[in-house]
Design a protein around this motif. Structure first.
Motif, PDB file in Angstrom:
ATOM      1  N   ARG A   1      -1.200  10.389   0.482  1.00  0.00           N
ATOM      2  CA  ARG A   1      -1.752   9.137   1.020  1.00  0.00           C
ATOM      3  C   ARG A   1      -2.534   9.411   2.309  1.00  0.00           C
ATOM      4  NH1 ARG A   1      -0.507   3.427   0.980  1.00  0.00           N
ATOM      5  NH2 ARG A   1      -1.157   2.594   2.999  1.00  0.00           N
TER       6      ARG A   1
ATOM      7  N   THR B   1       6.104   4.117   3.187  1.00  0.00           N
ATOM      8  CA  THR B   1       4.839   4.852   3.089  1.00  0.00           C
ATOM      9  C   THR B   1       3.690   4.003   3.637  1.00  0.00           C
ATOM     10  OG1 THR B   1       5.641   5.981   1.136  1.00  0.00           O
ATOM     11  CG2 THR B   1       3.290   6.066   1.481  1.00  0.00           C
ATOM     12  N   GLY B   2       2.883   4.619   4.465  1.00  0.00           N
ATOM     13  CA  GLY B   2       1.771   3.882   5.068  1.00  0.00           C
ATOM     14  C   GLY B   2       2.064   3.469   6.500  1.00  0.00           C
TER      15      GLY B   2
END
Lengths: 54, 249
Positions: free
Chosen positions: A39, B236-237
């Protein structure tokens, strides 16, 4: 040792299941970290200026 | 603020929990392995054979701790699920769901080792005895719970639905515990008591104590590892995960 085969079978089941219980969380953790890294790489490539933009 | 209360509040923070789990999971595994090593040595080599069961009784050193863990993990999972449902603490949802695979693993060991012990002692691999049947139902509830958690896309809704099942399923625990008293069953009655007199000779008891401690520590390691992975997936992120993955937030 009496009933040796039964004792060995029972302890083998215990060892295999405990090993599985050790390995699976490590694999899950590795997959989660890899997904986070991918990501990060995706976001970085999206924000980096292209040749034409430069 | 009281340092213990402050630590408890801090533990609810995903990045703090990640650091906590990363630090303590390997220690829990290591201590669990050492305790189980001592217990297994005692169970297989140090204690004498039983005068009636011969060496087959050595199977009970893994069967009994696994059976206790099967129920204890279920109770802990329901406890976390109840906190998650009432106070909506995300980390408790994660911990509740991380309990299920380990609980199922211990239940599977309980059923498999009980079956292997039962063949030479009872003359059968399986009997629809109340204790065995309720333990099988617990395994099915564990599996159903994991399936439910995996089947719903939204992680928070999935955890709430599966947590509700865990709370309902806790009603099985007293049935398992008292099944040998309520019904005239094939399974033997209580041999070891935490607070009363045990019917097991002290010379044969010590490996069991080590195994009970070892399986608990092993479970702590497994719980922290699974919860850490799920926590990372859900976060996540977020900046702290990006930093952990080597990026700049």
């Amino acid at each position: 040792m009496s009933y040796r085969d039964y004792v060995i079978a029972a302890y083998a089941v215990f060892a295999i299941v405990m090993l599985w219980d050790y390995v699976v969380p490590r694999l899950q953790l590795r997959a989660a970290l890899r997904a986070a890294r991918l990501r990060v790489a995706r976001v970085a490539s999206r924000t980096a200026p292209t040749e034409l933009e430069r | 603020m009281n340092p213990v209360v402050r630590w408890f509040h801090q533990l609810g923070s995903p990045p703090y929990f990640d650091r906590f789990a990363a630090r303590w999971a390997p220690w829990a595994y290591l201590l669990g392995l050492l305790a189980m090593g001592v217990g297994l040595y005692g169970a297989l080599f140090a204690v004498p054979a039983d005068y009636q069961q011969g060496d087959s009784f050595r199977i009970l050193y893994i069967h009994v701790p696994s059976a206790w863990m099967s129920m204890a993990v279920f109770a802990l999972m329901a406890f976390y699920a109840a906190i998650a449902l009432v106070w909506r603490i995300k980390l408790c949802e994660i911990l509740a769901m991380a309990c299920a695979p380990s609980g199922a693993a211990f239940t599977l060991v309980t059923l498999a080792t009980g079956s292997i012990w039962g063949k030479p002692m009872w003359g059968t691999w399986w009997d629809w005895d109340p204790r065995l049947t309720t333990e099988l139902i617990v395994l099915l509830v564990y599996v159903g719970l994991m399936g439910l958690y995996a089947a719903i896309d939204d992680r928070r809704n999935a955890a709430r639905a599966a947590g509700f099942l865990a709370i309902v399923g806790v009603a099985l625990l007293p049935v398992i515990r008292w099944s040998v008293v309520w019904w005239n069953s094939l399974h033997q009655g209580q041999t070891i008591s935490l607070f009363g007199k045990s019917h097991m000779d002290p010379s044969m008891l010590w490996p069991l104590v080590w195994m009970i401690a070892g399986t608990k520590l092993w479970f702590v390691g497994s719980l922290l590892g699974r919860a850490r992975a799920d926590n990372l997936r859900r976060e996540t992120g977020k900046d702290w995960v990006t930093k952990l993955a080597g990026g700049t937030p």
